[in-house]
Structures are given as C-alpha cells and as structure tokens.
Design a protein around this motif. Structure first.
Motif, PDB file in Angstrom:
ATOM      1  N   LEU A  96       0.820  -1.215   0.000  1.00  0.00           N
ATOM      2  CA  LEU A  96       0.000   0.000   0.000  1.00  0.00           C
ATOM      3  C   LEU A  96       0.851   1.261   0.000  1.00  0.00           C
ATOM      4  N   GLY A  97       2.016   1.205   0.619  1.00  0.00           N
ATOM      5  CA  GLY A  97       2.842   2.392   0.767  1.00  0.00           C
ATOM      6  C   GLY A  97       3.830   2.636  -0.355  1.00  0.00           C
ATOM      7  N   MET A  98       4.159   1.603  -1.140  1.00  0.00           N
ATOM      8  CA  MET A  98       5.199   1.778  -2.151  1.00  0.00           C
ATOM      9  C   MET A  98       4.695   2.644  -3.299  1.00  0.00           C
ATOM     10  N   SER A  99       5.594   3.429  -3.853  1.00  0.00           N
ATOM     11  CA  SER A  99       5.226   4.389  -4.895  1.00  0.00           C
ATOM     12  C   SER A  99       5.590   3.922  -6.291  1.00  0.00           C
ATOM     13  N   LYS A 100       6.254   2.789  -6.397  1.00  0.00           N
ATOM     14  CA  LYS A 100       6.673   2.316  -7.712  1.00  0.00           C
ATOM     15  C   LYS A 100       6.712   0.798  -7.718  1.00  0.00           C
ATOM     16  N   GLY A 101       6.562   0.219  -8.893  1.00  0.00           N
ATOM     17  CA  GLY A 101       6.825  -1.181  -9.111  1.00  0.00           C
ATOM     18  C   GLY A 101       5.935  -2.137  -8.346  1.00  0.00           C
ATOM     19  N   ARG A 102       6.426  -3.343  -8.190  1.00  0.00           N
ATOM     20  CA  ARG A 102       5.658  -4.434  -7.599  1.00  0.00           C
ATOM     21  C   ARG A 102       6.473  -5.116  -6.514  1.00  0.00           C
ATOM     22  N   LEU A 103       5.806  -5.462  -5.451  1.00  0.00           N
ATOM     23  CA  LEU A 103       6.454  -6.127  -4.322  1.00  0.00           C
ATOM     24  C   LEU A 103       6.520  -7.625  -4.560  1.00  0.00           C
ATOM     25  N   ILE A 104       7.680  -8.199  -4.285  1.00  0.00           N
ATOM     26  CA  ILE A 104       7.873  -9.649  -4.344  1.00  0.00           C
ATOM     27  C   ILE A 104       8.222 -10.108  -2.935  1.00  0.00           C
TER      28      ILE A 104
END
Length: 566
Positions: A432-440
């Motif tokens: 929810l907090g990340m501003s770019k890309g995708r979490l793995i």
C-alpha cells in the motif's frame, strides 16, 4: 460519510489532520468498543484511508511495512487491552527496527477509575494505566489523553518524537474524549532534521579523516542504522568520492546501491559474500556506518575484524578508539568527510583479486523437480529497478542475500527482531505504501501459518504483490539452530487459500508448483495479472542454502554456551 467541520474540531479529527500533516495516507485498524467513536472521527478525513485488518498483530505488522515503504510514519488504531496487547509484539519489532509507527488505542471512559468501575477487556483490576506502562518499554513516547484541551500538544509531541527519533510512539485516547471539541490544528511540519554540535562535529571529522587517510586499505561498511539516520545518500556520495571498498552488513542489504562500482557484497562473518570478509577483516581502517552487532548479524559473534582499527558511527555519536564524540549525527559526519578523504581503492583492488563471479544455476528440463537455488535464480530475473524484495525470517534471508539488486531496487528484512510471521502483514502495508513497481515477497510455510489471514485484506484492498510461498514442511531456520519435533507443522493447501479468502471477489490468483516448468509458467502468469498472486513452491525439507547451515551452527553454539555464573 461525514466530513470534518473545520469550525468544530474534535480530538479525533485533530489526530486525523496531524496524521495527514506527517505524511500518513493509510492507517490500519481493528474496531472495538473503546475506539469506535475515534474511528468515526478518523473516517471524516477524506485524505486518509482506513485499512481494516483481520487482527491487531497483523495491523501492527502492516504499519511496520508501510513505514518501510514510505520512509515516513505509519499508524495503527486498536481498542484497549485486548487490542493493544495483541499489537504490542509488532510495535516492539518496529522499535527494534527504528520505524516511526504511531500506535493509537482507544481507552476507558475517564470516569471509570475514579468511580471504581470494573471493566471488560481488562485485567479485572481498577487500574487502567497498565497498557501505557507496557508500551513504555517499546516506544519513545507514551501519552494518555483524558482532557480535550490537552490533546493537541500531546498528539503533536508524540508525532514529533516518532519523526525525530525514528521510533514508535503510543497515543491512548479515552472513549469519551475522542469526539470532544478541541483546538483547530495550527499549520506545522514534522520533518525537522536534527543537527550536530558544530565543535564536536569538527573535531570528529578531523580525527576520522586523519585516521582513514593514514590507512593503506580503508573500507566502508553500512549497517541498518543508516536508514534511521537518513544517511543513505551521504554514504553513497562518500563512497563515490573516496573510492573505498564498500560493503553492507546483512540487515542493511539494499540500503546502498549494489551496482555501485565499489560494492564488495555482504559482510556477515563466515557466511559473507565470498572474498568480502577476507578484505574487511584484514583492512587497517574500517568505517562502520550504523552497525548492529547482534548474534544474527555477526553469525554468532564471529566477525574477524580488529576492533582497534574500527570507527563506529552511530546515528548520534562516533567512537574512534577510546574517544567518543557525542551529538555528532551520522549524516553530518559523512557529509563533513566528503573532500577530506584521499581517494584509495586498494581494498577494492584486493577484493577483485580474490572474489569470484556468482554462479547462476542452469535451468533444468521442465519436469525437473524444483530446488531452492532454481527458485531464487528465477526471482533474480524478476527483479528490476522498481522492484522490492521482502524476505521472511528463515532460508529466504540467505537466498535473498545472494541476489544482486538492480539500481533502484529495494530489499526488506526484519533481522534485528526476527518475528516469524512478520512478512504477511508487512507485505500488505508495504504494497500500500510503495510508490513504484511491484512487491515480491518470499515467505516460508511455517511463518505464513502465523498470519495467513491477512491475504484476505490484500484481496479486499486490491494490492498486487507476488508471494512465493515456500512449502518445505516446517521451520527450516529453527531446524538448523536446534531441531526437534516442534519444528514440524501441519501441511495446508496454501494455493487454495486464495479461493477461500477471495470468496468470488477480486482478482487474486494462486497456484502450486513443484517442477521448473510449472514455476516458469506460474511466473509468466503472475506477471500478466494485476491482483495478488500466490505461488506455492514445493521444496524438499532438506533443501536449504548452505549458508543457513553454517550460520545456524554458529548461532546454536553461541546460544548453548555454558552458564559461567554458576
């Protein structure tokens, strides 16, 4: 939904505005009768989004992940006692990891203690300050708000402390005060930078520069405290200017660029990047920036460097030999050293002579049973400059350490606190907090079973991490430290949980793979999808990273030392 009437501010709406002022956009919560009015007030703020979690522990883990992703504060709101004490483990982890988590709890009515009322959800005593006392050990500031006129100053002070000290704080608001009228929030900021004493800074910079310039093979080593000190950029610039060899401790992986020309890998004692520990341990001058020398980060206290050759730079002080410079902040010192240090790449040259290129296992035939190295070779290919790789306590630590992070990619680990199950809630908050890309995220089956239900929340709020669920039948990291029947767990059909938690809603997808061909197809499918993807990977119980075996043996030896006080 009602919106804030700016002519009638309440304690709850004041808190909401201050969270917004500090940079919070999402907050994580569980309802309970002591915080319901407070939640009503928070919901009035149109710029804040409530994320309803499945339990309080996971809400705390989610707030942990959110603070990591945004670099700012996070917030979790729970009810008194049964909620607050459930969340306290996550807050303790945020304290250990230097994250500004704002723990907010509803509290009993202000009259209950004076009128000698026994209350539900409590310990059965007329003493309702115990939750604050417990939180005082895992936060930098604790406040109980019992009067609306005192709320603004208390809320501002707590948030200010969280931002300045990069530690959690605790705010308890009595149930009958949350909706009471109070002052309007006067515009102010919370992102102040701490400053060093100029005399102490000047003396420290001169002493450190002289020491390093006299060395033949100086080395820089980054520790995890550089995040709390906001010193990542300054360390990168210093390394660029002085041309020293640059390494990181394991809990700081990803905090300096691994594409930096001077990067030598992970300094982790016997399980370091090949060649790295040999160079660090034989260096005649070391600058440690923000180290945490725990049994985990040192492989059972097995680092081999000479302490008399080390400069230890803490977030607010510097130690060189027997001399301590206090009120010298790391960021200021690293900036002050730029231009003072002679360029010296002797350690880097030595590392390049003894290091060897990483071996990437070849892909087998599609029907080849999966091994852990084949899995992480494919995760390596998934990473790009927008990726974040989050790894749970266990074998994923060691496999993740061996991956090369592209420029801009991030890496998250909870090595200081090491709470098994952290990664599921943290995945929710980080995504929810990340501003770019995708979490793995790489999560072991044993860890997943502790906090699995937050997959439901990810589906509900349409976050889209790719989760590799590593099914090897138990707590592998504990097996390598000390094995026993308690390390075996009941197997689940993990991939099918996506259907259970989705209940026909959302875009989540799950599958189970056991061969290289099945994994390749699953990754291709996950990359094409927009929702959460859970890939259950079947791995043999005895298939783990060799460094976990070495590390586990050393940690076990350290744990089992004889009692010398007897």
């Amino acid at each position: 939904m009602k919106t804030i009437n700016t002519c009638q501010w309440t304690v709850g709406t004041y808190l909401a505005q201050r969270l917004k002022d500090a940079g919070v956009q999402h907050y994580f919560t569980l309802p309970g009768d002591y915080n319901l009015v407070l939640l009503d007030q928070l919901l009035m703020h149109k710029d804040l989004k409530m994320i309803s979690c499945c339990n309080e522990l996971n809400a705390g883990y989610a707030a942990d992940g959110y603070a990591r992703a945004t670099g700012g504060p996070s917030a979790a709101v729970v009810t008194f006692s049964v909620g607050g004490l459930s969340m306290i483990n996550a807050v303790a982890g945020a304290y250990a990891e230097d994250l500004p988590l704002i723990a907010i709890s509803g509290g009993p009515n202000t009259n209950s203690e004076a009128e000698w009322e026994y209350l539900h959800h409590t310990l059965g005593k007329v003493d309702y300050r115990y939750q604050r006392e417990m939180y005082s050990r895992v936060t930098a500031e604790t406040v109980i708000i019992h009067h609306p006129s005192l709320a603004p100053a208390a809320i501002d002070r707590a948030i200010d402390t969280a931002m300045l000290r990069r530690k959690p704080v605790y705010i308890e608001i009595a149930a009958n005060v949350a909706g009471a009228h109070t002052s309007a929030p006067i515009p102010r900021g919370f992102a102040r930078r701490v400053t060093s004493d100029p005399d102490s800074l000047a003396a420290a910079a001169e002493h450190v520069a002289d020491f390093l310039n006299a060395a033949e093979r100086p080395v820089l080593i980054a520790g995890s405290k550089i995040r709390a000190a906001n010193a990542r950029g300054a360390l990168h610039e210093l390394a660029q200017n002085c041309n020293y060899g640059l390494a990181t401790m394991p809990d700081a992986k990803g905090m300096v660029s691994e594409t930096h020309d001077n990067f030598m890998g992970i300094y982790w004692g016997p399980v370091s990047t090949p060649g790295c520990s040999e160079i660090v341990d034989t260096s005649d001058a070391l600058l440690f920036a923000g180290p945490q020398f725990t049994d985990y980060t040192t492989t059972g206290h097995q680092l081999g460097y000479e302490k008399s050759r080390a400069i230890i730079c803490h977030p607010a002080s510097v130690q060189l030999g027997e001399t301590c410079y206090s009120n010298v902040h790391m960021n200021d010192l690293l900036e002050a050293l730029e231009g003072r240090l002679k360029a010296n790449n002797a350690a880097l040259k030595a590392y390049r002579r003894v290091s060897s290129p990483k071996h990437i296992p070849r892909a087998g035939k599609p029907a080849t049973p999966l091994g852990i190295r084949q899995l992480f070779a494919r995760i390596q290919k998934l990473l790009d400059r927008k990726s974040t790789l989050l790894v749970e306590t266990g074998d994923s630590w060691f496999n993740g350490m061996e991956l090369s992070l592209p420029e801009g990619a991030e890496f998250e680990i909870q090595m200081q606190y090491g709470s098994i199950g952290w990664s599921v809630g943290a995945t929710l908050g980080y995504a929810l907090g990340m501003s770019k890309g995708r979490l793995i995220s790489c999560i072991g089956d044993g860890s997943f079973q502790l906090t699995a239900q937050e997959i439901s929340t990810m589906i509900r709020y349409q976050v889209d991490p790719i989760i590799f669920l590593i099914n090897n039948g138990g707590y592998t990291i504990e097996v390598e430290i000390h094995d026993g029947p308690y390390n075996k767990i009941k197997n689940w059909n993990y991939a099918q949980l996506v259907e259970v938690f989705s209940a026909g809603e959302g875009d989540a997808w799950g599958c189970k793979v056991s061969t290289e061909g099945e994994l390749d197809k699953a990754i291709k499918e996950a990359k094409s999808r927009r929702g959460l993807c859970l890939i259950e990977v079947i791995i043999d119980r005895n298939d783990c990273n060799v460094n976990l075996l070495r590390w586990g043996n050393q940690v076990a030896r350290n744990n089992s030392r004889e009692n010398r006080s007897m």
